[in-house]
Design a protein around this motif. Structure first.
Motif, PDB file in Angstrom:
ATOM      1  N   GLY A 288     -24.431 -24.860   3.436  1.00  0.00           N
ATOM      2  CA  GLY A 288     -25.147 -25.606   4.488  1.00  0.00           C
ATOM      3  C   GLY A 288     -24.736 -26.936   4.404  1.00  0.00           C
ATOM      4  N   ALA A 289     -25.035 -27.472   5.618  1.00  0.00           N
ATOM      5  CA  ALA A 289     -24.510 -28.964   5.663  1.00  0.00           C
ATOM      6  C   ALA A 289     -25.509 -29.599   6.691  1.00  0.00           C
ATOM      7  CB  ALA A 289     -23.241 -29.163   6.111  1.00  0.00           C
ATOM      8  N   PRO A 290     -25.989 -30.716   6.625  1.00  0.00           N
ATOM      9  CA  PRO A 290     -26.879 -31.537   7.536  1.00  0.00           C
ATOM     10  C   PRO A 290     -26.221 -31.614   8.951  1.00  0.00           C
ATOM     11  CG  PRO A 290     -26.223 -32.858   5.496  1.00  0.00           C
ATOM     12  CD  PRO A 290     -25.536 -31.813   5.427  1.00  0.00           C
ATOM     13  N   GLY A 291     -27.309 -31.658   9.744  1.00  0.00           N
ATOM     14  CA  GLY A 291     -26.778 -31.891  11.041  1.00  0.00           C
ATOM     15  C   GLY A 291     -26.053 -30.417  11.766  1.00  0.00           C
ATOM     16  N   LYS A 292     -25.746 -29.577  11.112  1.00  0.00           N
ATOM     17  CA  LYS A 292     -25.368 -28.224  11.820  1.00  0.00           C
ATOM     18  C   LYS A 292     -26.288 -27.398  12.283  1.00  0.00           C
ATOM     19  CE  LYS A 292     -20.775 -29.048  10.156  1.00  0.00           C
ATOM     20  NZ  LYS A 292     -19.978 -29.396  11.272  1.00  0.00           N
ATOM     21  N   THR A 293     -25.929 -26.499  13.004  1.00  0.00           N
ATOM     22  CA  THR A 293     -26.887 -25.507  13.284  1.00  0.00           C
ATOM     23  C   THR A 293     -26.298 -24.068  12.812  1.00  0.00           C
ATOM     24  OG1 THR A 293     -25.610 -25.081  15.517  1.00  0.00           O
ATOM     25  CG2 THR A 293     -27.460 -26.112  15.793  1.00  0.00           C
ATOM     26  N   LEU A 294     -27.729 -23.408  12.332  1.00  0.00           N
ATOM     27  CA  LEU A 294     -27.161 -22.220  11.658  1.00  0.00           C
ATOM     28  C   LEU A 294     -28.261 -21.049  12.215  1.00  0.00           C
ATOM     29  CD1 LEU A 294     -26.324 -20.319   9.036  1.00  0.00           C
ATOM     30  CD2 LEU A 294     -28.449 -21.219   7.979  1.00  0.00           C
ATOM     31  N   ILE A 295     -27.801 -19.915  12.662  1.00  0.00           N
ATOM     32  CA  ILE A 295     -28.803 -18.925  12.693  1.00  0.00           C
ATOM     33  C   ILE A 295     -28.360 -17.628  11.739  1.00  0.00           C
ATOM     34  CG2 ILE A 295     -29.106 -19.240  15.118  1.00  0.00           C
ATOM     35  CD1 ILE A 295     -27.618 -16.651  15.973  1.00  0.00           C
ATOM     36  N   GLY A 296     -29.510 -16.912  11.277  1.00  0.00           N
ATOM     37  CA  GLY A 296     -29.200 -15.948  10.388  1.00  0.00           C
ATOM     38  C   GLY A 296     -29.998 -14.730  10.635  1.00  0.00           C
ATOM     39  N   SER A 297     -29.653 -13.549  10.401  1.00  0.00           N
ATOM     40  CA  SER A 297     -30.430 -12.314  10.780  1.00  0.00           C
ATOM     41  C   SER A 297     -31.567 -12.087   9.747  1.00  0.00           C
ATOM     42  CB  SER A 297     -29.443 -11.005  10.898  1.00  0.00           C
ATOM     43  OG  SER A 297     -28.680 -10.652   9.810  1.00  0.00           O
ATOM     44  N   ASP A 298     -31.943 -13.128   9.172  1.00  0.00           N
ATOM     45  CA  ASP A 298     -33.315 -13.233   8.211  1.00  0.00           C
ATOM     46  C   ASP A 298     -34.274 -14.328   8.632  1.00  0.00           C
ATOM     47  OD1 ASP A 298     -33.651 -11.693   5.558  1.00  0.00           O
ATOM     48  OD2 ASP A 298     -34.547 -13.879   5.717  1.00  0.00           O
ATOM     49  N   SER A 299     -35.451 -13.802   8.558  1.00  0.00           N
ATOM     50  CA  SER A 299     -36.509 -14.842   9.015  1.00  0.00           C
ATOM     51  C   SER A 299     -36.861 -16.231   8.281  1.00  0.00           C
ATOM     52  CB  SER A 299     -37.836 -14.243   9.194  1.00  0.00           C
ATOM     53  OG  SER A 299     -38.248 -13.642   7.975  1.00  0.00           O
ATOM     54  N   HIS A 300     -35.955 -16.157   6.869  1.00  0.00           N
ATOM     55  CA  HIS A 300     -36.180 -17.183   6.092  1.00  0.00           C
ATOM     56  C   HIS A 300     -34.792 -18.313   6.073  1.00  0.00           C
ATOM     57  CE1 HIS A 300     -39.630 -14.827   4.492  1.00  0.00           C
ATOM     58  NE2 HIS A 300     -40.053 -16.006   4.615  1.00  0.00           N
ATOM     59  N   THR A 301     -33.977 -18.054   7.177  1.00  0.00           N
ATOM     60  CA  THR A 301     -33.000 -18.684   7.345  1.00  0.00           C
ATOM     61  C   THR A 301     -33.514 -20.348   7.469  1.00  0.00           C
ATOM     62  OG1 THR A 301     -31.978 -17.027   8.630  1.00  0.00           O
ATOM     63  CG2 THR A 301     -30.869 -18.875   8.953  1.00  0.00           C
ATOM     64  N   PRO A 302     -34.527 -20.661   7.842  1.00  0.00           N
ATOM     65  CA  PRO A 302     -34.832 -22.054   8.054  1.00  0.00           C
ATOM     66  C   PRO A 302     -34.830 -22.700   6.513  1.00  0.00           C
ATOM     67  CG  PRO A 302     -36.377 -20.925   9.398  1.00  0.00           C
ATOM     68  CD  PRO A 302     -35.614 -20.000   8.755  1.00  0.00           C
ATOM     69  N   THR A 303     -34.738 -22.005   5.594  1.00  0.00           N
ATOM     70  CA  THR A 303     -34.543 -22.413   4.141  1.00  0.00           C
ATOM     71  C   THR A 303     -33.529 -23.785   4.379  1.00  0.00           C
ATOM     72  OG1 THR A 303     -34.549 -20.350   3.314  1.00  0.00           O
ATOM     73  CG2 THR A 303     -34.057 -21.884   1.926  1.00  0.00           C
ATOM     74  N   GLY A 304     -32.606 -23.749   5.173  1.00  0.00           N
ATOM     75  CA  GLY A 304     -31.351 -24.517   5.468  1.00  0.00           C
ATOM     76  C   GLY A 304     -31.979 -25.909   5.649  1.00  0.00           C
ATOM     77  N   GLY A 305     -33.205 -25.894   6.318  1.00  0.00           N
ATOM     78  CA  GLY A 305     -33.827 -27.117   6.662  1.00  0.00           C
ATOM     79  C   GLY A 305     -33.981 -28.113   5.573  1.00  0.00           C
ATOM     80  N   GLY A 306     -33.963 -27.336   4.553  1.00  0.00           N
ATOM     81  CA  GLY A 306     -34.144 -28.422   3.199  1.00  0.00           C
ATOM     82  C   GLY A 306     -32.913 -29.398   2.949  1.00  0.00           C
ATOM     83  N   ILE A 307     -31.810 -28.851   3.525  1.00  0.00           N
ATOM     84  CA  ILE A 307     -30.720 -29.696   3.515  1.00  0.00           C
ATOM     85  C   ILE A 307     -30.140 -30.548   4.828  1.00  0.00           C
ATOM     86  CG2 ILE A 307     -28.741 -28.054   4.034  1.00  0.00           C
ATOM     87  CD1 ILE A 307     -27.451 -28.825   1.501  1.00  0.00           C
ATOM     88  N   GLY A 308     -31.256 -30.376   5.729  1.00  0.00           N
ATOM     89  CA  GLY A 308     -31.111 -31.214   6.962  1.00  0.00           C
ATOM     90  C   GLY A 308     -30.365 -30.146   7.992  1.00  0.00           C
ATOM     91  N   MET A 309     -30.495 -29.077   7.813  1.00  0.00           N
ATOM     92  CA  MET A 309     -29.672 -28.157   9.031  1.00  0.00           C
ATOM     93  C   MET A 309     -30.680 -27.713   9.957  1.00  0.00           C
ATOM     94  SD  MET A 309     -27.503 -25.273   7.389  1.00  0.00           S
ATOM     95  CE  MET A 309     -25.977 -25.182   8.093  1.00  0.00           C
ATOM     96  N   LEU A 310     -30.414 -27.243  11.026  1.00  0.00           N
ATOM     97  CA  LEU A 310     -31.256 -26.848  11.973  1.00  0.00           C
ATOM     98  C   LEU A 310     -30.969 -25.300  11.882  1.00  0.00           C
ATOM     99  CD1 LEU A 310     -33.467 -27.913  13.923  1.00  0.00           C
ATOM    100  CD2 LEU A 310     -31.887 -27.649  15.826  1.00  0.00           C
ATOM    101  N   ALA A 311     -31.930 -24.629  11.422  1.00  0.00           N
ATOM    102  CA  ALA A 311     -31.747 -23.353  11.031  1.00  0.00           C
ATOM    103  C   ALA A 311     -32.688 -22.326  11.407  1.00  0.00           C
ATOM    104  CB  ALA A 311     -31.632 -22.972   9.466  1.00  0.00           C
ATOM    105  N   PHE A 312     -32.354 -21.403  12.197  1.00  0.00           N
ATOM    106  CA  PHE A 312     -33.289 -20.314  12.439  1.00  0.00           C
ATOM    107  C   PHE A 312     -33.141 -18.881  12.273  1.00  0.00           C
ATOM    108  CE2 PHE A 312     -32.012 -23.449  15.925  1.00  0.00           C
ATOM    109  CZ  PHE A 312     -32.869 -24.179  16.160  1.00  0.00           C
TER     110      PHE A 312
END
Ligand code: MIC
Ligand code: SF4
Length: 643
Positions: A109-133
Motif C-alpha cells: 500500500g502507498a499513500p495517494g494511490k487507488t486500490l480496488i479489491g474483491s473484498d469489502s474490507h479493502t478500505p483498510t488501505g485508507g489507514g495509509i492514505g490510499m483511496l481503497a475500495f
C-alpha cells in the motif's frame, strides 16, 4: 475552493465523469488485490476478457480465506490462482503469509494511490492514505485489464478527532463509537475522512482498524491523511521511498462533520447481531462468556498482538473459555516469536491459529450452542460464526484478552496500568512467501491449472422487454450478502462452483428458496432497506442469476451489492414509494411489461402485480453506463461490446 484528501486523489485519477456528488465517475486504478474466496471467480472473469498481462502498476493475489483444506477443492483453487497469477503478471501471496488487508498495508500500500479489491474490507488501505475500495470480482477483473472503476461520486464526511485515547481504550472503540453514531447505513454514498489533532496520535495499524470497519458503515471508503506517522510506518517497513504527504486543504468543504473526542471514549462492544448495536463494555461486565477470538483483518497487527500478549503474560485463561489467536501476517508472528511474546500467549493457554481469516469467515472455531463469543473481528451477523444461535460480540483485543482470563465480559480498565508498547522502528522483513511476476516473455508458456471444482460462470443474456415472474422471496431490512450466499467451512470451498453453491442460496432465511426458484423457473426478490450489506462477494449475485432471478425490488441497496447485481445482469430496482413494499406478498405474480425500453430511455419502471391487480412505480438503481450494461446482459457482455 479547497479540496478534501479523497477529492485530490479522485481528481488525479479521474478518467470519466465530473466530480458532482451522486453522478457516475470512472477512476484509473493503480493497484488491485484479490483473496481466494472471491479470487477464483475474478480470475475466471479476467481470463474471459483475454488480456495477456495485467495493466495495473501492481496486482496481488492473496490466499487467506479458504485455508481449511478438508477436501481437494481449496488446494486446487489455490493452484489455479497461483498459475493464473504467474501467467498474467500478478504477485502471488502464498497461504500462510497472512490476511490480504494486513499484508497489503505492510508490503504494498502507498499513500495517494487507488486500490480496488474483491473484498469489502479493502478500505483498510485508507489507514495509509490510499483511496481503497471494495468491489465485485468483475470490477477487479476489468481494472486488471486496464479498465476504469466506476462509482457514484460520494459526498464527503469529516470525522474530526480531538484528544487522545485513554489507557485500555483502542482504535476498535473509535470505530464502534462511529458505528453507534451513524449505524450500518450511515456511511452509504459517503467517503469518511479522519483528521484533526487526534488523528496524529494514532499509528497506521490503528488507523487501519478504523478504515477497515468503515465497511460496516456502508461507506464508499474511509481515509486518513498521510503524515509523519505514515512516513515512519513505511520507513519501518523498508518502504520510505513510497511515502508522500497528503492532507486536506484548510478550506476544504465537507458535507458533514462529526466530532469525536478520543479522550472521552471507553471500551465498547457491538452486541449480537449487528456491528452498530453498540454498548459500553462496563454495562456488559460480568456476563459469562465461552469463547474469545483475536485476529482478523481488523485487529491482528503487531501492536494489537503485543498488547494481548502483555495482558496474557503470566496468566492462564479461564477454564470455561476457549481463546484463539490468529496474527494478521507472518511478519507479525515472526516478530512475536522472536521477542518472546508468542511464548507468553502460548503459555497462557491460547489456541494458536495460522495467519488467515479463519474463524472470522466461519472457517473453523464455531462456538458451542448458544455460545457467547467475543471477537476482535468486524462482523457479527447471525450465523456467520457457523453456529446458528451463537451470540457474537465485537470488541477490542484488550477487552477480549482481559475477558478470556476472567471468564466473563471484563472492562480492561480494571487491569490497572497497561504495559507500554511502542511501534517498532524496523519491522522484520521477509517476503519469501510472495512470488513476484516472471519475465513477460515467459508468461505465455505457463499453463493454467484448473481443478474439477471449477465450473463455468453463469452469464446473462440481453435484457428482455417483458419479464413475468413470481415474488419467490420477500425479506426485510439489512439483508446481508451472508444471508444471500452464506460462507463458512462447508460452503466456501465451492466459490468456483456456482451450481453447487446454489443449493445454499438464502438458506438462512428460507431453506426452500433454491428449490422454489428451480420449480418456478426463476423469480424476483422483494426486500427492505440496505439490501446486500456486508461482504463484496459477487456470488450473492451470480448464484441468484444462476437460479433465474431476474430482478430485486428493494427499498434501498448497499453500494457494492447493487453494483454486483448490475454487473451480472440482474436488475436492481427500488420502490418509488416505500409503502408499495406492502403491496407485494410472497408468490404474487409480477410483471415488468416494458422494462427493456424503460431502462434504455432512463425512465421509471412499471411493475404490475398481476395477483393483486396493482400497478407500482420503481426506479432502476443504475447509472447511464450500468443501464447499457444490463441491456447487454452484464459487465462481461458489455466489455466485449465496448472492444
Ligand atoms: C467477508 O469478510 O465477508 C469476506 C469473506 O472477506 C468477504 C469476501 C467474500 O465473501 O469472499 C468480503 O468482505 O468482501
Ligand atoms: Fe478475512 Fe474476516 Fe477480513 Fe473478511 S473480514 S477479509 S473474512 S479477516
Amino acid at each position: 475552493m479547497g479540496k478534501t484528501i479523497a477529492q485530490k486523489i479522485i481528481e488525479a485519477h479521474l478518467v470519466s465523469g465530473t466530480m458532482e456528488p451522486g453522478t457516475d465517475i470512472g477512476l484509473h486504478i493503480d493497484q488491485t488485490l484479490t483473496q481466494d474466496a472471491t479470487g477464483t471467480m475474478a480470475y475466471l472473469e479476467f481470463e474471459a476478457m483475454g488480456v495477456p498481462r495485467v495493466k495495473t502498476e501492481r496486482s496481488v493475489a492473496y490466499i487467506d480465506h479458504n485455508t481449511l483444506q478438508s477436501g481437494f477443492e481449496n488446494a486446487d483453487d489455490h493452484r489455479y490462482i497461483q498459475s493464473v497469477a504467474k501467467k498474467h503478471g500478478i504477485y502471488f501471496s502464498r497461504p500462510g503469509n497472512g490476511i490480504c488487508h494486513q499484508l497489503h498495508l505492510e508490503r504494498f500500500g502507498a499513500p495517494g494511490k487507488t486500490l480496488i479489491g474483491s473484498d469489502s474490507h479493502t478500505p483498510t488501505g485508507g489507514g495509509i492514505g490510499m483511496l481503497a475500495f471494495g468491489a465485485g470480482g468483475m470490477d477487479v477483473a476489468v481494472a486488471m485489464g486496464g479498465g476504469e472503476y466506476h462509482i457514484n461520486m460520494p459526498t464527503m464526511t469529516k470525522v474530526q478527532l480531538t484528544g487522545k485515547l485513554s489507557p485500555w481504550v483502542s482504535a476498535k472503540d473509535v470505530i464502534l463509537a462511529v458505528l453507534d453514531k451513524l449505524s450500518v447505513k450511515g456511511g452509504v454514498g459517503k467517503i469518511i475522512e479522519y483528521g484533526g489533532p487526534g488523528a496524529a496520535t494514532l499509528t497506521v495499524p490503528e488507523r487501519a482498524t478504523i478504515t477497515n470497519m468503515g465497511a460496516e458503515l456502508g461507506a464508499t471508503t474511509s481515509i486518513f491523511p498521510s503524515d509523519n506517522v505514515t512516513k515512519a510506518f513505511l520507513a519501518a517497513q523498508g518502504r520510505a521511498d513510497q511515502w508522500e504527504a497528503l492532507s486536506s486543504d484548510e478550506d476544504a468543504v465537507y458535507d458533514e462533520i462529526i466530532e469525536i473526542d478520543l479522550s472521552s471514549l471507553e471500551p465498547l462492544a457491538a452486541c449480537p447481531h449487528s456491528p452498530d448495536a453498540v454498548k459500553p463494555v462496563s454495562q456488559l461486565a460480568g456476563m459469562k462468556i465461552d469463547q474469545c477470538c483475536i485476529g482478523s483483518c481488523t485487529n491482528s497487527s503487531y501492536l494489537d498482538m503485543m498488547r494481548v500478549a502483555a495482558v496474557l503474560k503470566g496468566k492462564t485463561i479461564h477454564p470455561d473459555v476457549s481463546l484463539t489467536i490468529g496474527c494478521g501476517s507472518k511478519q507479525v508472528y515472526n516478530m512475536l516469536a522472536a521477542n518472546g511474546a508468542l511464548a507468553d500467549i502460548i503459555a497462557a493457554g491460547a489456541r494458536i491459529l495460522e495467519c488467515a481469516c479463519g474463524p472470522c469467515i466461519g472457517m473453523g472455531q464455531s462456538p458451542n450452542s448458544a455460545g457467547v463469543s467475543l471477537r476482535t473481528f468486524n462482523r457479527n451477523f447471525e450465523g456467520r460464526s457457523g453456529t446458528a444461535d451463537a451470540q457474537v460480540y465485537l470488541v477490542s483485543p484488550e477487552t477480549a484478552a482481559a475477558s478470556a482470563i476472567a471468564g466473563c465480559f471484563t472492562d480492561p480498565r480494571s487491569l490497572g496500568e497497561p504495559a507500554e508498547i511502542t511501534m517498532p522502528e524496523h519491522f522484520l522483513i521477509n517476503d519469501n512467501l510472495i512470488i513476484p511476476p516472471i519475465e513477460e516473455t515467459l508468461m505465455e508458456t505457463i499453463e493454467v491449472r484448473r481443478g474439477p471444482n471449477i465450473k463455468p460462470l453463469p452469464i446473462a443474456g440481453p435484457l428482455e422487454n417483458r419479464i413475468t415472474q413470481k415474488a419467490v422471496l420477500k425479506v426485510g431490512d439489512n439483508i446481508t450478502t451472508d444471508h444471500i450466499m452464506p460462507a463458512g467451512a462447508k460452503i466456501l470451498p465451492y466459490r468456483s462452483n456456482i451450481p453447487y453453491l446454489s443449493q445454499f442460496c438464502f438458506a438462512v432465511c428460507d431453506k426452500e428458496f433454491s428449490q422454489r426458484c428451480k420449480a418456478e423457473g426463476g423469480g424476483m426478490v422483494i426486500a427492505g432497506h440496505n439490501y446486500g450489506q456486508g461482504s463484496s462477494r459477487e456470488h450473492a449475485a451470480l448464484v441468484p442469476l444462476y437460479l433465474g432471478i431476474k430482478a430485486v425490488i428493494a427499498k434501498s441497496y448497499a453500494r457494492i451489492h447493487a453494483a454486483n447485481l448490475a454487473n451480472t445482469g440482474i436488475l436492481p430496482l427500488q420502490f418509488q414509494d416505500e409503502a408499495d413494499y406492502d403491496r407485494i406478498d410472497p408468490m404474487d405474480e409480477l410483471s415488468l411489461p416494458n422494462v427493456q425500453k424503460e431502462i434504455a430511455a432512463g425512465q421509471p419502471i412499471t411493475l404490475q402485480n398481476l395477483t393483486k391487480h396493482a400497478q407500482i412505480k420503481l426506479d432502476a438503481v443504475l447509472t447511464p453506463r450500468q443501464r447499457e450494461m444490463v441491456l447487454a446482459g452484464g459487465l462481461l457482455n458489455y466489455t466485449k461490446l465496448e472492444k
